[in-house]
Design an enzyme around this catalytic site. Structure first.
Site, PDB file in Angstrom:
ATOM      1  N   HIS A   1       1.115  -1.156  -0.094  1.00 35.89           N
ATOM      2  CA  HIS A   1       0.341   0.142  -0.076  1.00 35.89           C
ATOM      3  C   HIS A   1       0.838   1.656   0.077  1.00 35.89           C
ATOM      4  CE1 HIS A   1       0.152  -0.117   4.683  1.00 35.89           C
ATOM      5  NE2 HIS A   1       0.227   1.586   4.874  1.00 35.89           N
TER       6      HIS A   1
ATOM      7  N   ASP B   1       0.319  -7.562   1.487  1.00 37.16           N
ATOM      8  CA  ASP B   1       0.678  -6.113   1.718  1.00 37.16           C
ATOM      9  C   ASP B   1       2.274  -6.234   1.996  1.00 37.16           C
ATOM     10  OD1 ASP B   1       0.341  -3.640   1.498  1.00 37.16           O
ATOM     11  OD2 ASP B   1       0.300  -3.246   4.405  1.00 37.16           O
TER      12      ASP B   1
ATOM     13  N   SER C   1       4.444   3.071   7.397  1.00 33.98           N
ATOM     14  CA  SER C   1       4.864   1.221   7.244  1.00 33.98           C
ATOM     15  C   SER C   1       5.621   1.355   6.531  1.00 33.98           C
ATOM     16  CB  SER C   1       3.778   1.310   6.025  1.00 33.98           C
ATOM     17  OG  SER C   1       2.108   2.257   6.743  1.00 33.98           O
TER      18      SER C   1
END
Length: 356
Positions: A91, A121, A200
């Site tokens: 993402h 992911d 992230s």
């Protein structure tokens, strides 16, 4: 004695009686605590492997038709090997047309995309070329023996604030998050180490400085850290990343059956049965060869065929759950399905094939 003289004498007496200003003395601190020293060393040893990722998106001006790029977002990543592969979250780079990598020593590189696995992911980028000098890499640990309560450390670039360290504990293990359009993201590590947007793709470390996960998500109504963060466990990373580097994609194990969560939920309510209704069987697949029967549509409605109620003895009731359970195995391994057909329960042993 007049008033002015009395005032002057009073002021003089006050000045003579006031104590002289003292300069505070700095108190020596002494040695840092052993836990502090260990945390400092952990950060110093690991920070060089953490990268700052900024992405841009290509857009076209509606009036002039000119094409240009605009900033899209930022995140974190991890130097994976000496070849310059960078591991991050899918993402972080999703929808971007360009990605730039900045190392802790200030070097900047334009990255190229190597491969992605949205269902985990995870994504792999590549920087550098011949003679690329990679930073020292973080030692790889394992997530199979993690325990709730042990210390963990996250390094990343929250809100663009580069190379930030946060500390917490393992709050829970084996969490799952729904993944729209695909298998659930399973076996996630939950931590209360502060993880914010921009973290992230950065590493989650244990107290020995080993990689145990890739920070991936937070649960927060406000969008900021609320003490509930999640990381993809390193055991999953070690299974997926080598495939992305070698093949550009993750080759998932499959049985050759298809279903849909929305349709499955309606059929479950109508039949009052918990399981995964087989809606389609791919011709020539292992499921086809084993004789699995899909549901069929008639004038009276949908007539169920086979319903998968368990995998290796563990109940399944959602499509995403079944797909995620299959992902725990490798292509070529065998699994046992428990099926329900017209009220009769039976078991079949199937060998997993390579999916698309």
């Amino acid at each position: 004695m007049n008033i002015a003289l009395l005032s002057a004498v009073g002021s003089l007496l006050l000045l003579q009686s006031a104590p002289a200003a003292e300069t505070p003395i700095v108190t020596p601190r002494g040695d840092l605590g052993a836990d502090e020293r260990a945390t400092i060393d952990l950060f110093q040893n690991a920070r060089g492997s953490v990268v700052f990722i900024s992405t841009r998106e290509r857009v076209t001006n509606f009036w002039t038709r000119n094409v240009y790029t605009v900033p899209r977002g930022s995140g974190s990543g991890l130097v994976w090997d000496n070849a310059g592969h960078i591991v991050t979250n899918y993402h972080v780079i999703e929808g971007a047309s360009e990605a730039q990598i900045q190392l802790v020593d200030g070097r900047e590189f334009n990255a190229r995309l190597v491969g992605v696995s949205p269902q985990h992911d995870l994504a792999v980028l590549k920087i550098g070329g011949a003679g690329f000098a990679a930073p020292r890499r973080i030692p790889i640990g394992t997530s199979s023996d993690l325990q709730v309560g042990q210390n963990v450390f996250a390094i990343g670039n929250p809100f663009g604030l580069d190379w930030t360290l946060t500390k917490g504990i393992v709050s829970a293990l084996d969490r799952s998050l729904p993944n729209e359009g695909g298998p659930d993201i399973r076996h996630l590590i939950q931590t209360d180490a502060a993880i914010n947007p921009g973290n992230s793709g950065g590493p989650l470390l244990d107290s020995a400085g080993r990689l145990i996960g890739i920070n991936t998500a937070i649960y927060s109504p406000s969008g900021a850290s609320a003490g509930i963060g999640f990381a993809v466990p390193v055991d999953t990373v070690m299974r997926v990343v080598p495939q992305l580097i070698e093949n550009g994609r993750y080759i998932r194990p499959t049985l050759g059956i298809e279903s849909d969560d929305d349709i499955n939920d309606r059929l479950k309510r109508a039949a009052d049965i918990e399981g995964v209704f087989v809606l389609r069987v791919a011709p020539g697949s292992v499921a086809d060869r084993a004789g699995l029967i899909p549901a069929r549509r008639t004038r009276r409605g949908v007539v169920p065929g086979d319903i998968v109620v368990a995998l290796n003895g563990r109940p399944v009731d959602r499509v995403g759950d079944l797909l995620a359970r299959l992902d725990d195995f490798s292509v070529g391994e065998r699994v046992e399905l428990t099926l329900l057909r017209s009220g009769d329960r039976r078991r079949v042993n199937l060998q997993l094939e390579a999916g698309n």
